[in-house]
Every structure is written in structure tokens, then in C-alpha cells.
Design an enzyme around this catalytic site. Sequence first.
Site, mmCIF file in Angstrom:
data_model
loop_
_atom_site.group_PDB
_atom_site.id
_atom_site.type_symbol
_atom_site.label_atom_id
_atom_site.label_comp_id
_atom_site.label_asym_id
_atom_site.label_seq_id
_atom_site.Cartn_x
_atom_site.Cartn_y
_atom_site.Cartn_z
ATOM 1 N N ASP A 1 0.906 -1.144 0.000
ATOM 2 C CA ASP A 1 0.000 0.000 0.000
ATOM 3 C C ASP A 1 0.942 1.190 0.000
ATOM 4 O O ASP A 1 1.538 1.526 1.020
ATOM 5 C CB ASP A 1 -0.864 -0.005 1.281
ATOM 6 C CG ASP A 1 -1.847 1.145 1.275
ATOM 7 O OD1 ASP A 1 -1.460 2.251 0.837
ATOM 8 O OD2 ASP A 1 -2.985 0.962 1.710
ATOM 9 N N HIS A 2 1.104 1.812 -1.172
ATOM 10 C CA HIS A 2 2.230 2.751 -1.281
ATOM 11 C C HIS A 2 2.073 3.965 -0.361
ATOM 12 O O HIS A 2 3.049 4.645 -0.067
ATOM 13 C CB HIS A 2 2.470 3.158 -2.738
ATOM 14 C CG HIS A 2 1.544 4.209 -3.260
ATOM 15 N ND1 HIS A 2 0.288 3.926 -3.701
ATOM 16 C CD2 HIS A 2 1.695 5.553 -3.395
ATOM 17 C CE1 HIS A 2 -0.291 5.048 -4.099
ATOM 18 N NE2 HIS A 2 0.532 6.053 -3.924
ATOM 19 N N HIS B 1 -5.583 2.838 1.128
ATOM 20 C CA HIS B 1 -4.824 4.017 1.563
ATOM 21 C C HIS B 1 -5.497 4.754 2.737
ATOM 22 O O HIS B 1 -4.859 5.051 3.742
ATOM 23 C CB HIS B 1 -4.660 5.017 0.420
ATOM 24 C CG HIS B 1 -4.048 4.448 -0.826
ATOM 25 N ND1 HIS B 1 -3.170 3.398 -0.822
ATOM 26 C CD2 HIS B 1 -4.171 4.796 -2.126
ATOM 27 C CE1 HIS B 1 -2.787 3.139 -2.062
ATOM 28 N NE2 HIS B 1 -3.386 3.969 -2.868
#
Length: 508
Positions: free
Chosen positions: A204-205, A267
Site C-alpha cells: 500500500d504505497h 490508503h
Amino acid sequence: MTLTSSVVAEVIGGDQGDSPRPPPCAIVIFGATGDLTGRKLGPALYNLMVDGLLPEPSVIIGVAREAMTSEEFANKMLRKVSEHSRREIEPAQWERFAAKLDYIVGDFTQPDTFERLGARLAAADARGCRANRLFYFATPPSVFPTIIEQLATHKLIARLAPDASGPACRVIVEKPFGRDLATARSLNDLIAGYLDESQIFRIDHYLGKETVQNILVLRFGNSIFEPLWNRNHIDHVEITAAESIGIEGRGAFYEATGVVRDVIQNHLLQVLALIAMEVPASFAPDDIRDEKIQVLRSIRRLKPEDVAANAVRGQYRGYRTEHGVAPDSNTATYAAMRVMIDDWRWQGVPFFLRAGKSLAERVTEVAIHFKSVPLVLFKHESAGEALQHAVLTLRIQPEEGISLRFVAKVPGDRIAVGNVLMTMTYADAFKRPISEAYERLLLDGMRGDATLYTRRDSVDRAWQLMDPIIHAWDAAPGVPEYEPGSAGPAAADELIARDGDTWRPLGT
Ligand code: BG6
């Protein structure tokens, strides 16, 4: 009226020191000609190498269906990396990087693709990669099961030995991880059939962003915030991920995904968990992830009949004419929701989440709204201007920083109050470029540090929370439109107004 004052923070200490370079490793990217590889993975790997953080030796093997030679692949990467890298490309550095690149044309369903991959990996081992392997699944989620099965059949992955000895073998799986709870569980079961949880890196950047990592440091590294960080002092919390861009040619992906699966299930819920979690026992991966899952478990799950009152959606006008989008598409490009956390710290404090495409501004931020003071003392002095409550804003991007809005006496011969803004920006305070999230995450993947990756239980719980909303919306076509360049649909304003609040204007 809010007066603005900019504070340039002086940083004392805080040197990063030398980061250890991960051990030698072969990195295999499935989906090597796709958007993600060109925009994010290629630039991240290049910058890691320039910063001296890529393992030596290391090889980067791209795998995709598009026919091209390794040289053509390197040229394609050069174009993409030049376009998206945070630093200019230096020819000598690029030559070093290009020497690491290799490419395999192949269909993921065909055994022969994996036989050729096996041969290249053996060659990489002979060059010193010691059978350490990092497989990156940068493909559409529908292909993940095929790839993992083929890797296992061809003995290119192996479960970690009980004593954790042997070479490192890890997979990084891109989001969305599944489409709902059922598909996420079956994908988790499938991967768990071949690998230990410690080898599975669900990316999950957002968790790799410096400003997101700073949430815990701000909360737990300063004694002044934590005593106020609860229902006694905080009125409500806003978490916004607004994008000014549309879907940028990703019509087919977005049609199958929509805003809830694309950014809220992952996010925004991850950011919420960091804002709301209790103090972890340590910064060890599982200590942090244990506290985050507690928050997600405490979030009230909506019943189907509660969805309408707590979640609203929208679609930007013009979305239906984008390439790859159905003319009668019911996909939401905007969503706002009211989330309640039933635990001791947060009981009764609404968390308002909103995310959308094609909005007025690009801004991702968390705004902590503190309770208002009793007005008795100021009832005359503040006449003409509402005495506003204090707001602490954590700006995730752009213009990364932290600001605090509070009241101050307006200079003069009587007591008059005005709202002022004190701001710290990363650019002023640290005077160094912020690395891209993917750099940190790839580095951690090579090091085997899963702190900034999501654990299986948290993915499951996030789907449990979002599934009722997705199902209710799927069952009720007729997503309302909003104007591109606006702040989203009017229904979102009505949602927050029911608690007597308003959204922060985008971009302030
Ligand atoms: C991705 C989504 O995960 O995040 C995209 O798939 C979105 O739709 C992107 O644009 C936003 O990331 P960032 O880092 O630009 O906020």
C-alpha cells in the site's frame, strides 16, 4: 479571517546515518511494460541505485507479453524513468543501471515463460545473487493466482524454512488485494499455500510516504499531542485524498475498481489506523500492525440499511465518455463516508473520509479538529467573527508539512481575536528531496522488513468494512454526477453537515 504565518523549523540532529544495503538479490517484475513499472518501479529502482541502496550485485528481470529484446526494454525504461524520476538521469549512472536490466517475453499462463525465467534466475545466482529473489506482481489482480502457481510449479519460490535459514524469497503483491472479502481471502489462502506470511508483502504505497510515516513520530515522539489525542479534546477528524486528475487512460482498471476499492479500502483506512491507533510496544513490524488492526476491528461495520446515511458517492461528469468506460457506468469516482470507532479513545468522534478524482485540487491531508472552547469568555470580543476551533493539519501531499490553526489576540487596544496559521513544511525544514514511497517500500521488501506493508488480517478487516458499502451501491444504480474541477457532490456536504461540520475547502 485567518492570518498566515510560516514557521521555518530548524532541524537539530536527525541525521539518517548509513542505511544498510540489502543483500544481493534478483528482482523480477511481472507486468514490466505496464504503467506502474514505468511510472513508479523503474524510477524507484534507479534512484535507489544512485543513492547506493540497491544490492550489489542485483539483477532486474522484467516479464511481460509485449515482444521486445532486453535492449529495447532498457530503452523503454530509459524513456519512462527520464519522465518520472525525481532526479535527472546521469548517463554514466544509467549505464550502470541498464546493465542490471533483463527482459523475458512471455505469457503468464505458459510454462515455457517460467522455464526461461528459471534459467535467467540461475544465471543471476551464478553472478552472486545467492538465490535471493523478490517477485513483484505489477499485473492486473486477475493474473496473480496464475503467476504464483506457475512460480511454485517451476520451483522458483520456496516456503521459508522453520528456522528462517536459506535464501530470501518474497513476493510483493500490488493492490487492490482482491475485489471483496471473499476474493481477498481466497487469494490469501492461495499464496499462503506456497509461502509463509513473512514472505508476503502486500503493498500500500501510502505507507511508504514520509508524511504518512511521520504520523507515528508526531504522535508518539512529542509529549504535547498524545494527551489531547482522544474524545475529550478532539471533535472530529477529516481525512481527504482529493485528486485533480481523472482516470488517465486507466478506464478498464477503474471500471472494475472504483474509488472505494482503489483508495479507501487501502490508503485511507491505513492512514486512519495510524491516526487512531494506541501506542505500540515497539516499532517492530508486528507491534505496529497489531495496534492498527485493533483500530480496524473497532470501526463500526455498517448494516445495509445504514449505508445511505453514512456513505455517499459521485461520478465526475464526462467519466462515461472516457476510453474503456461503459456509457451507462455505475462506477463511483468519488466517495465520502462517516466512520465511527467504538473504542475508549474515540467513542463518539466521527472520522470523515473523502476521496475522488477530477476535483478542484490535488490534496491529501488529515485534519484534526479540536473541540471549541466554551464561548463565555469571548462572547463580546469575538463578535463579528466566529471564534474557530483549533485544527492540526497533517499535509500528506503536496507541499508536505504540518500546520496548526489557533486563535491569537489581534494587536490593538482591545481584546479582539483572530485565527492564525502556523506552518512547517518539509521543504523548509529538511532542505532535502523526499524519496518516493516506492523507493522505501522496495528497499524494505529487499531487506525483508514488512512494517510498512499490510498484514493479512488488516486486508480482511478492511474488506469487511467496505463490502457493505460496495454491495449497497452495486444494488442501487444511479450514481449522482459532480462537476469536474469542483469539490465533489453536494451529498458529501450534506453528510458532514448532519454533524454540524463542513469539509475544509480543498487546497487551503
Ligand atoms: C493509486 C491509485 O493507488 O493511488 C490511483 O490506484 C491514485 O488511482 C494513486 O491516483 C494516488 O497516489 P498518490 O501517491 O499520487 O497520492
